[in-house]
Design an enzyme around this catalytic site. Structure first.
Site, PDB file in Angstrom:
ATOM      1  N   THR A   9       0.867  -1.185   0.000  1.00 49.04           N
ATOM      2  CA  THR A   9       0.000   0.000   0.000  1.00 49.04           C
ATOM      3  C   THR A   9       0.899   1.229   0.000  1.00 49.04           C
ATOM      4  OG1 THR A   9      -1.685  -1.174   1.251  1.00 49.04           O
ATOM      5  CG2 THR A   9      -1.833   1.217   1.218  1.00 49.04           C
ATOM      6  N   LYS A  17      -1.682   5.104   8.675  1.00 49.03           N
ATOM      7  CA  LYS A  17      -0.856   5.141   7.464  1.00 49.03           C
ATOM      8  C   LYS A  17      -1.725   5.384   6.225  1.00 49.03           C
ATOM      9  CE  LYS A  17       1.459   2.257   4.152  1.00 49.03           C
ATOM     10  NZ  LYS A  17       1.914   0.965   3.683  1.00 49.03           N
ATOM     11  N   LYS A  43      -7.939   1.892  -3.429  1.00 49.22           N
ATOM     12  CA  LYS A  43      -7.644   1.499  -2.030  1.00 49.22           C
ATOM     13  C   LYS A  43      -7.726   2.729  -1.111  1.00 49.22           C
ATOM     14  CE  LYS A  43      -5.137  -0.719   1.334  1.00 49.22           C
ATOM     15  NZ  LYS A  43      -5.527  -1.883   2.068  1.00 49.22           N
TER      16      LYS A  43
HETATM   17  P1  NAD Z   1       5.425  -6.157   7.317  1.00 52.28           P
HETATM   18  O1  NAD Z   1       6.247  -5.041   7.876  1.00 52.28           O
HETATM   19  O2  NAD Z   1       5.012  -7.281   8.193  1.00 52.28           O
HETATM   20  O3  NAD Z   1       6.200  -6.809   6.060  1.00 52.28           O
HETATM   21  C1  NAD Z   1       6.995  -6.088   5.166  1.00 52.28           C
HETATM   22  C2  NAD Z   1       8.290  -6.869   4.968  1.00 52.28           C
HETATM   23  O4  NAD Z   1       9.084  -6.225   3.985  1.00 52.28           O
HETATM   24  C3  NAD Z   1       9.134  -6.950   6.236  1.00 52.28           C
HETATM   25  O5  NAD Z   1       9.348  -8.309   6.573  1.00 52.28           O
HETATM   26  C4  NAD Z   1      10.436  -6.242   5.843  1.00 52.28           C
HETATM   27  O6  NAD Z   1      11.581  -6.817   6.446  1.00 52.28           O
HETATM   28  C5  NAD Z   1      10.435  -6.452   4.366  1.00 52.28           C
HETATM   29  N1  NAD Z   1      11.302  -5.542   3.581  1.00 52.28           N
HETATM   30  C6  NAD Z   1      11.432  -4.204   3.676  1.00 52.28           C
HETATM   31  N2  NAD Z   1      12.298  -3.757   2.723  1.00 52.28           N
HETATM   32  C7  NAD Z   1      12.709  -4.848   2.041  1.00 52.28           C
HETATM   33  C8  NAD Z   1      13.567  -5.047   0.919  1.00 52.28           C
HETATM   34  N3  NAD Z   1      14.196  -4.038   0.309  1.00 52.28           N
HETATM   35  N4  NAD Z   1      13.745  -6.302   0.457  1.00 52.28           N
HETATM   36  C9  NAD Z   1      13.121  -7.341   1.044  1.00 52.28           C
HETATM   37  N5  NAD Z   1      12.282  -7.220   2.090  1.00 52.28           N
HETATM   38  C10 NAD Z   1      12.074  -5.983   2.571  1.00 52.28           C
HETATM   39  O7  NAD Z   1       4.144  -5.461   6.643  1.00 52.28           O
HETATM   40  P2  NAD Z   1       2.777  -6.182   6.212  1.00 52.28           P
HETATM   41  O8  NAD Z   1       1.803  -6.111   7.318  1.00 52.28           O
HETATM   42  O9  NAD Z   1       3.113  -7.489   5.574  1.00 52.28           O
HETATM   43  O10 NAD Z   1       2.278  -5.154   5.096  1.00 52.28           O
HETATM   44  C11 NAD Z   1       2.869  -5.092   3.814  1.00 52.28           C
HETATM   45  C12 NAD Z   1       2.108  -4.079   2.991  1.00 52.28           C
HETATM   46  O11 NAD Z   1       0.736  -4.482   2.899  1.00 52.28           O
HETATM   47  C13 NAD Z   1       2.093  -2.660   3.592  1.00 52.28           C
HETATM   48  O12 NAD Z   1       2.229  -1.720   2.552  1.00 52.28           O
HETATM   49  C14 NAD Z   1       0.733  -2.575   4.268  1.00 52.28           C
HETATM   50  O13 NAD Z   1       0.249  -1.255   4.333  1.00 52.28           O
HETATM   51  C15 NAD Z   1      -0.107  -3.431   3.339  1.00 52.28           C
HETATM   52  N6  NAD Z   1      -1.298  -4.047   3.966  1.00 52.28           N
HETATM   53  C16 NAD Z   1      -1.194  -4.636   5.181  1.00 52.28           C
HETATM   54  C17 NAD Z   1      -2.320  -5.195   5.755  1.00 52.28           C
HETATM   55  C18 NAD Z   1      -2.236  -5.867   7.117  1.00 52.28           C
HETATM   56  O14 NAD Z   1      -3.290  -6.149   7.697  1.00 52.28           O
HETATM   57  N7  NAD Z   1      -1.051  -6.140   7.643  1.00 52.28           N
HETATM   58  C19 NAD Z   1      -3.539  -5.166   5.090  1.00 52.28           C
HETATM   59  C20 NAD Z   1      -3.605  -4.596   3.818  1.00 52.28           C
HETATM   60  C21 NAD Z   1      -2.462  -4.030   3.269  1.00 52.28           C
END
Ligand code: NAD
Length: 313
Positions: free
Chosen positions: A107, A257, A182
């Site tokens: 997102t 966010k 979104k």
């Molecule tokens: P998260 O922080 O659990 O996962 C993100 C991962 O990306 C982390 O493990 C981090 O180490 C990794 N990362 C960062 N930079 C990196 C790179 N250069 N190379 C490899 N890995 C890298 O976050 P999440 O909850 O999985 O959310 C991910 C996305 O989905 C976000 O943008 C969030 O807004 C969106 N989202 C989350 C939810 C939710 O309920 N968690 C729901 C809808 C959308």
């Protein structure tokens, strides 16, 4: 190049194996895809490995030879770093084979999504923005909603892969349109949760039971998801986070966010959205004040506390 439907023989690189990316990648493996993954956090890699994801030593190593590169990262800056940055978490655009399809599922802002798409195309690849809703539960169950921006051809090519991870997949328009949908949806969600919470607190003050207000509003013009699915008071909807002390669900930090991204879009377009802006302020303070890790419906407690203070004056 580009009109093929990407089937189960496609090789997928999955970058970002966190709360969402981990289970999404696991579902692709379970569906028979060969998934090579990378995350900058070793624990995330370990968990993914347990689910059958082949672990790469770097993002670019995962991307080499892949037909599809999925990114599921925290924010826009992480997407740009993964695309073009140095070090183990960067270099995707240079490493991917020409014509590879980038599925950018994080997102991020509409503007960043459009910039990211231009970078993908300028590097000789194809790309869709494909943010999701449905949370970790939806990621685990493979029931996410994907809001997709890009060409019809690329959307058709990605359909099988998105269908493994999601249940509802909507092409919203050209590049950035998935993020646009979104951000608009989540602005409705933030505003509606505040409205429902204010109404419950007002009902309490007026002597209404939660159940009475629910029974009326859920079947009247106040009906909405914030009321009927994620009801902010315990009781009327047993599965809502209010019944488990506001454990998320959809965390306050993520709502803050997403509303920040909404305000960015409001500023960029000049839209006069008083409630969207207020919702952003309210959730930013909620997240900073200890609500970051609780469900966003916990905002009702802030409203109730504020009302008690107001009443004491
Ligand atoms: P998260 O922080 O659990 O996962 C993100 C991962 O990306 C982390 O493990 C981090 O180490 C990794 N990362 C960062 N930079 C990196 C790179 N250069 N190379 C490899 N890995 C890298 O976050 P999440 O909850 O999985 O959310 C991910 C996305 O989905 C976000 O943008 C969030 O807004 C969106 N989202 C989350 C939810 C939710 O309920 N968690 C729901 C809808 C959308």
């Amino acid at each position: 190049m580009g009109s093929e439907v990407l089937g189960v023989e496609s090789r997928i690189a999955f970058i970002g194996l966190g709360h969402m990316g981990g289970p999404m990648a696991a579902n692709l493996v379970a569906a028979g895809y060969q998934v090579t993954g990378f995350d900058v956090v070793p624990a995330a890699l370990e968990a993914a490995s347990g689910a059958g994801v082949v672990v790469a030593a770097s993002a670019s190593a995962a991307a080499e030879g892949a037909d599809v590169i999925v990114t599921m990262l925290p924010a826009g800056k992480h997407v740009f770093a993964a695309f073009e940055g140095e070090g183990p978490g960067g270099g995707l655009l240079a490493a991917a084979r020409p014509g590879a399809l980038f599925l950018e599922c994080s997102t991020i802002s509409v503007e960043d999504a459009r910039t990211a798409h231009e970078m993908v195309v300028a590097s000789g690849h194809r790309g869709l923005d494909a943010p999701v809703s449905g949370g970790v539960v939806g990621a685990e169950a493979g029931t996410l909603t994907f809001m997709v921006g890009g060409s019809e051809e690329d959307f058709a090519a990605a359909g099988g892969i998105l269908g493994v991870m999601g249940r509802r997949i909507v092409l919203c328009g050209g590049p950035g349109s998935g993020q646009a949908a979104k951000v608009c949806n989540n602005m409705i969600l933030g505003v509606s949760m505040i409205a429902v919470s204010e109404a419950f607190v007002l009902g309490e003050k007026l002597g209404l039971t939660h159940q009475a207000l629910f029974d009326v509003a859920a079947n009247a013009s106040g009906q909405c998801w914030s009321l009927t699915t994620n009801c902010p008071v315990p009781g009327p909807v047993p599965a809502s986070p209010a019944n488990r002390d506001y454990q998320p669900g959809f965390a306050g930090a993520l709502m803050a966010k997403d509303l920040g991204l909404a305000v960015e879009a409001l500023n960029a377009t000049g839209v006069d959205a008083v409630l969207g802006r207020m919702a952003e302020e309210i959730y930013r303070e909620f997240a900073l004040g200890g609500g970051a890790g609780t469900d966003f419906s916990g905002i009702i407690n802030t409203i109730r506390d504020g009302s008690e203070r107001g009443g004491a004056d």
